[in-house]
Design an enzyme around this catalytic site. Sequence first.
Site, mmCIF file in Angstrom:
data_model
loop_
_atom_site.group_PDB
_atom_site.id
_atom_site.type_symbol
_atom_site.label_atom_id
_atom_site.label_comp_id
_atom_site.label_asym_id
_atom_site.label_seq_id
_atom_site.Cartn_x
_atom_site.Cartn_y
_atom_site.Cartn_z
ATOM 1 C CG ASP A 10 9.053 -8.015 -0.339
ATOM 2 O OD1 ASP A 10 8.729 -7.957 0.857
ATOM 3 O OD2 ASP A 10 8.230 -8.163 -1.262
ATOM 4 C CG ASP A 104 6.727 -11.566 -0.546
ATOM 5 O OD1 ASP A 104 6.763 -11.306 0.676
ATOM 6 O OD2 ASP A 104 6.522 -10.715 -1.426
ATOM 7 C CD GLU A 105 9.065 -9.614 4.245
ATOM 8 O OE1 GLU A 105 9.779 -8.610 4.325
ATOM 9 O OE2 GLU A 105 7.897 -9.671 4.666
HETATM 10 P P1 TTP Z 1 4.025 -8.219 0.548
HETATM 11 O O1 TTP Z 1 5.446 -8.457 0.196
HETATM 12 O O2 TTP Z 1 3.730 -7.308 1.690
HETATM 13 O O3 TTP Z 1 3.269 -7.582 -0.704
HETATM 14 P P2 TTP Z 1 3.399 -7.941 -2.235
HETATM 15 O O4 TTP Z 1 4.507 -8.891 -2.499
HETATM 16 O O5 TTP Z 1 2.076 -8.382 -2.756
HETATM 17 O O6 TTP Z 1 3.700 -6.535 -2.901
HETATM 18 P P3 TTP Z 1 5.013 -5.672 -2.789
HETATM 19 O O7 TTP Z 1 5.985 -6.446 -1.960
HETATM 20 O O8 TTP Z 1 5.483 -5.462 -4.187
HETATM 21 O O9 TTP Z 1 4.577 -4.397 -2.150
HETATM 22 O O10 TTP Z 1 3.293 -9.566 0.835
HETATM 23 C C1 TTP Z 1 3.621 -10.781 0.159
HETATM 24 C C2 TTP Z 1 2.378 -11.604 -0.085
HETATM 25 O O11 TTP Z 1 1.749 -11.900 1.158
HETATM 26 C C3 TTP Z 1 1.354 -10.887 -0.921
HETATM 27 O O12 TTP Z 1 1.553 -11.053 -2.310
HETATM 28 C C4 TTP Z 1 0.082 -11.500 -0.439
HETATM 29 C C5 TTP Z 1 0.351 -11.857 0.994
HETATM 30 N N1 TTP Z 1 -0.265 -10.842 1.868
HETATM 31 C C6 TTP Z 1 -1.553 -11.064 2.319
HETATM 32 O O13 TTP Z 1 -2.158 -12.111 2.026
HETATM 33 N N2 TTP Z 1 -2.158 -10.125 3.109
HETATM 34 C C7 TTP Z 1 -1.535 -8.965 3.457
HETATM 35 O O14 TTP Z 1 -2.109 -8.128 4.166
HETATM 36 C C8 TTP Z 1 -0.201 -8.752 2.987
HETATM 37 C C9 TTP Z 1 0.521 -7.476 3.341
HETATM 38 C C10 TTP Z 1 0.388 -9.708 2.202
HETATM 39 MG MG MG Z 2 6.359 -8.609 -1.658
#
Ligand code: TTP
Ligand code: MG
Length: 384
Positions: A10, A104-105
């Site tokens: 991720d 992103d994962e």
């Molecule tokens: P995540 O992987 O949940 O969050 P992140 O990558 O920003 O942070 P981290 O993994 O380090 O905790 O989500 C990936 C992307 O998806 C995030 O950058 C933006 C988008 N996203 C939203 O638009 N709204 C949301 O509620 C979430 C959780 C994510």
């Molecule tokens: Mg992320």
Amino acid sequence: MGSAVFFHVDLDAFFASVEQLDNPSYRGQPVIVGGLGKRGVVSTASYEARKFGVHSAMPMMRAHALCPHGIFLQTRMQRYYEKSKEIMAIFHTFSPVIQQLSIDEAFLDMSGMEKIFGNAEAAARLLKNTVFEKTGLHVSVGAASNKYIAKIASGKSKPNGLLVVPHGEEALFMRSLPLNDVWGIGSKTRNRLAEAGLTTIAEVLNQQEAVLQLIIGNAAGSFLYKAVRGDMAHVFNEERKSHSISTERTFETDLHEKNEISDIIFQLSAELMCRILDEQIKSRTVHIKIRYADFSTISAQQTGALINDSTDLYERAQRLFFARFDTALPVRLIGVGVDTEAADSQLELFTSEKSAKKRKLEEAVLDMAKKDASIKIVQARLLT
Ligand code: TTP
Ligand code: MG
């Protein structure tokens, strides 16, 4: 036979990290990305901004109050989608079996890969370094014998982390976690557990499944019963319909405000539309998924004319959503998807010349954004 090994990989603060990559002056700064309209919500915040308490799905106004000196940026979905494709392509060089969960994962099935990459830790390190060298972005990696534990492990390791849960230590690992870290259990459910006197995993482990079901409902109760035992091999294994693509978000804090939900549906639609245009997918069927805090899940779908552009997709998804949505219940998860059709269906089936133009425009913008990362694209809705 060796045991199964899954990686959950991720990106760290994905949208904000891409902004910091493209704009060096934002590096080390609190960057907040999301909908900048009046009722916009935060998509994500850089780790610098998280220190102020800013997090995903929070109303933008609240983020402003918490972090008045932050750098607030409108999402640039095409650009994130482009980086996402680069990263997924790297994942494919590490394993032939990739399950992408969101932009992103992904899970990588690394079973039997030790001959090529060495043990899990060595492979994960190589993966992290490769992603950083090729894309300038950091990932966190969790490794375990099942996907659910791998996902929790990557989350625990963040940011820029790596955590391997050895085979045989799954239950021990689950036991070591605060209840907060049991993925899939939201804040409302945790409150109900706390009211019943259950605040740690050890306490939950002492309860029978039926008791947990009484406290938090049948589905959530049996999920939690298995989760705290690390017995989660089935989670994330649900077969996706091969003729559909979708994107979804799970919220840590349950949502109920209509405008916030709308903003999220818009963001999901924009994200999905990037993929529809890029892969030249044709579709007439939109589906939505709503999961409430008690884990009850509703889906609905509707078939109409070919989906034309992100506003079109958003409007259909939004209509479907609010036709089904029970305003009395807090929402844990929102999903938007489309069914894909055979590629030979005809383009002239688009409703009108005007909408064909709109789609062409969106394709052109996507193309431009691919060539020049500095181009800022703002969707019309976000300006109002
Ligand atoms: P995540 O992987 O949940 O969050 P992140 O990558 O920003 O942070 P981290 O993994 O380090 O905790 O989500 C990936 C992307 O998806 C995030 O950058 C933006 C988008 N996203 C939203 O638009 N709204 C949301 O509620 C979430 C959780 C994510
Ligand atoms: Mg992320």
